[in-house]
Design an enzyme around this catalytic site. Structure first.
Site, mmCIF file in Angstrom:
data_model
loop_
_atom_site.group_PDB
_atom_site.id
_atom_site.type_symbol
_atom_site.label_atom_id
_atom_site.label_comp_id
_atom_site.label_asym_id
_atom_site.label_seq_id
_atom_site.Cartn_x
_atom_site.Cartn_y
_atom_site.Cartn_z
ATOM 1 N N GLU A 1 -10.525 -2.059 10.968
ATOM 2 C CA GLU A 1 -11.006 -2.956 9.898
ATOM 3 C C GLU A 1 -10.716 -4.417 10.244
ATOM 4 O O GLU A 1 -11.324 -5.325 9.721
ATOM 5 C CB GLU A 1 -10.308 -2.613 8.574
ATOM 6 C CG GLU A 1 -8.792 -2.806 8.641
ATOM 7 C CD GLU A 1 -8.068 -2.647 7.313
ATOM 8 O OE1 GLU A 1 -8.707 -2.294 6.317
ATOM 9 O OE2 GLU A 1 -6.840 -2.876 7.290
ATOM 10 N N ASP B 1 0.524 0.818 8.849
ATOM 11 C CA ASP B 1 0.085 -0.071 9.941
ATOM 12 C C ASP B 1 1.005 0.007 11.164
ATOM 13 O O ASP B 1 0.615 -0.379 12.262
ATOM 14 C CB ASP B 1 0.037 -1.525 9.460
ATOM 15 C CG ASP B 1 -0.923 -1.729 8.299
ATOM 16 O OD1 ASP B 1 -1.643 -0.774 7.953
ATOM 17 O OD2 ASP B 1 -0.942 -2.829 7.729
ATOM 18 N N GLY C 1 0.826 -1.212 0.000
ATOM 19 C CA GLY C 1 0.000 0.000 0.000
ATOM 20 C C GLY C 1 0.856 1.255 0.000
ATOM 21 O O GLY C 1 1.920 1.275 0.618
ATOM 22 N N GLN D 1 -6.974 7.331 3.937
ATOM 23 C CA GLN D 1 -6.032 7.667 5.003
ATOM 24 C C GLN D 1 -4.574 7.438 4.603
ATOM 25 O O GLN D 1 -3.671 7.924 5.240
ATOM 26 C CB GLN D 1 -6.343 6.835 6.253
ATOM 27 C CG GLN D 1 -6.148 5.348 6.074
ATOM 28 C CD GLN D 1 -7.161 4.515 6.834
ATOM 29 O OE1 GLN D 1 -6.954 4.180 7.976
ATOM 30 N NE2 GLN D 1 -8.247 4.162 6.196
HETATM 31 O O1 F6P Z 1 -0.686 -2.824 4.541
HETATM 32 C C1 F6P Z 1 -1.173 -1.534 4.540
HETATM 33 C C2 F6P Z 1 -2.669 -1.518 4.330
HETATM 34 O O2 F6P Z 1 -3.032 -0.167 4.153
HETATM 35 C C3 F6P Z 1 -3.514 -2.164 5.427
HETATM 36 O O3 F6P Z 1 -3.768 -1.308 6.485
HETATM 37 C C4 F6P Z 1 -4.753 -2.538 4.657
HETATM 38 O O4 F6P Z 1 -5.461 -3.607 5.261
HETATM 39 C C5 F6P Z 1 -4.195 -2.951 3.337
HETATM 40 O O5 F6P Z 1 -3.028 -2.202 3.135
HETATM 41 C C6 F6P Z 1 -5.149 -2.725 2.184
HETATM 42 O O6 F6P Z 1 -4.502 -3.066 1.014
HETATM 43 P P1 F6P Z 1 -5.119 -2.932 -0.433
HETATM 44 O O7 F6P Z 1 -5.250 -1.478 -0.734
HETATM 45 O O8 F6P Z 1 -4.135 -3.617 -1.303
HETATM 46 O O9 F6P Z 1 -6.464 -3.596 -0.384
#
Ligand code: F6P
Length: 326
Positions: free
Chosen positions: A247, A146, A15, A304
Site C-alpha cells: 500500500e 508492520d 491498528g 489481514q
Molecule cells: O500501523 C499498522 C497499520 O495496519 C498499517 O499497516 C496501515 O497503513 C495502518 O495501520 C492503517 O491504519 P488505519 O486502520 O487506522 O487506517
C-alpha cells in the site's frame, strides 16, 4: 516490572492485531502475580483516559480461563485510538491533566501496547515524568503488523498477519487458474512504509505453487511505466498473473501511488495518509492499456490485521465482544 503494591494501568493503541490481546493478558497476569492492587484498562487508549474512561480489569477478567480466552481473541479488547500528544513545551495542560488522573488512580506503572505512534506517546509521558519528578514508570509494549519497531527482532502481530498473507496469496493464485482465460490480479498489502508484510506474499511459493509473479516493496521507488511493461510481458506468457504490491509504494517524486487517484484523502493525527486504492489504480490502468485483459484489484486492508489461524471457538466471541469495550 518489579514487585509493586501500587496500581497499574494498561492501554491499547493504533491498528489492532490477532495477538494484541495476548500482550494485554500478559501485562494483566504479570501485574497481578507481582502484587498490583488494581489493574485498570484505558478505554480507547490515551484518548479515552483523557475523558477518564477506564475500567477495573479484575472485574472483567475473573478467572484463568478468561485470561486464556483473552489471549486467543483477535482485535483490541479495550478499544484503540490514533491520538497524538502535543510536544511537552507546546501544551503542558494536557500532561497535567493526564498525570492528575494517574495520581488520582495511584498508578505506579503505565503500559501502552502499540506501534511507533504509541511509542511516541510513551516517550512523551516518560519525558514529562522525568521533568516533573513523577515516580510513575512508563512502559511501551511492542505490537504492529508492520514489523517496523526499532530495537525489536520482530513485532507481535507481524507473524499472524504474515501467515495470513502467505496463505491468502496462494489461494488467490489457485483461484486465478480455474478459467481458460487470461487475467491479472493485483493484491494490495498493508505495512505502510515497511515491506515485511508484502514480502510475506513470497510464502505462497512452495512445491505446488509458484508464488506471486512480482512483489513491490515500499522501500523501492515504484516506476509505473516499468510496472506496465513487466505486466504486459508476463501477460503474453502466462494465463494468470498475480502481483503483490505494498500500500506504501511511491513514485519518484515521493507521492504514494494511491495519491495518483482521485480517491480518499484522509490524514490521521500523526500525519499518516490513509493508504488505499493502489491496487485499484493499477488494475484500472492495466484494464485500459492492455487490451482484452481481465483484471482484479484485491485490497486486503484491515482483513489481514486480525486474521487469526488459532481461534475459531464460539465461546471466545461470546466472552469478549471484540471491538466493544467492556
Ligand atoms: O500501523 C499498522 C497499520 O495496519 C498499517 O499497516 C496501515 O497503513 C495502518 O495501520 C492503517 O491504519 P488505519 O486502520 O487506522 O487506517
Amino acid at each position: 516490572m518489579a514487585t509493586t503494591k501500587g496500581n497499574v494501568i494498561v492501554g491499547q493503541s493504533g491498528g489492532p492485531t490477532a495477538v494484541i490481546n495476548s500482550s494485554l493478558a500478559g501485562v494483566y497476569k504479570t501485574a497481578k502475580d507481582r502484587g498490583a492492587k488494581k489493574i485498570y484498562g484505558m478505554l480507547h487508549g490515551i484518548q479515552g483516559l483523557l475523558e477518564e474512561r477506564y475500567v477495573d480489569l479484575s472485574k472483567h477478567i475473573t478467572s484463568d480461563l478468561d485470561i486464556e480466552l483473552l489471549k486467543r481473541t483477535p482485535s483490541s479488547y479495550l478499544g484503540s485510538c490514533r491520538y497524538k500528544l502535543p510536544e511537552i513545551k507546546e501544551n503542558t495542560e494536557i500532561y497535567d491533566k493526564i498525570f492528575g488522573i494517574l495520581d488520582k488512580l495511584e498508578i505506579e506503572y503505565f503500559f501502552y501496547i502499540g506501534g511507533n505512534d504509541s511509542m511516541d506517546t510513551i516517550k512523551k509521558l516518560s519525558d514529562y515524568a522525568i521533568l516533573n519528578g513523577s515516580k510513575i514508570r512508563f512502559m511501551g509494549v511492542p505490537k504492529t503488523i508492520d514489523n517496523d519497531l526499532a530495537g525489536t527482532d520482530h513485532t507481535p502481530g507481524f507473524g499472524s498477519a504474515a501467515k495470513y498473507i502467505g496463505s491468502i496469496t496462494k489461494e488467490v493464485i489457485r483461484d486465478g487458474l480455474v478459467y481458460d482465460q487470461q487475467s491479472v490480479t493485483i493484491l494490495e498489502i498493508m505495512g505502510r512504509n515497511a515491506g515485511w508484510l508484502t514480502g510475506a506474499a513470497a510464502l505462497a511459493k512452495c512445491e505446488d505453487c509458484e508464488g506471486p509473479d512480482m512483489i513491490f516493496l515500499p522501500e523501492i521507488t515504484f516506476d509505473v511505466d516499468e510496472f506496465m511493461r513487466k505486466v504486459a510481458d508476463l501477460h503474453k506468457k502466462k494465463k494468470s498473473v498475480v502481483v503483490a504490491v505494498s500500500e506504501g509504494v511511491r513514485v519518484a517524486d515521493g507521492r504514494y501511488v494511491c495519491e495518483l487517484t482521485d480517491g480518499i484523502d484522509y490524514v490521521d493525527a500523526f500525519g499518516h495518509r490513509q493508504l488505499t486504492g493502489t491496487a485499484r489504480y493499477l488494475a484500472e490502468k492495466i484494464s485500459r492499456e492492455v487490451p482484452g485483459c481481465k483484471t482484479r484489484a484485491i485490497e486486503f486492508n484491515s482483513l489481514q490485521r486480525c486474521a487469526s489461524h488459532i481461534v475459531s471457538r464460539v465461546d471466545i466471541t461470546e466472552a469478549y465482544q471484540v471491538g466493544a469495550p467492556p
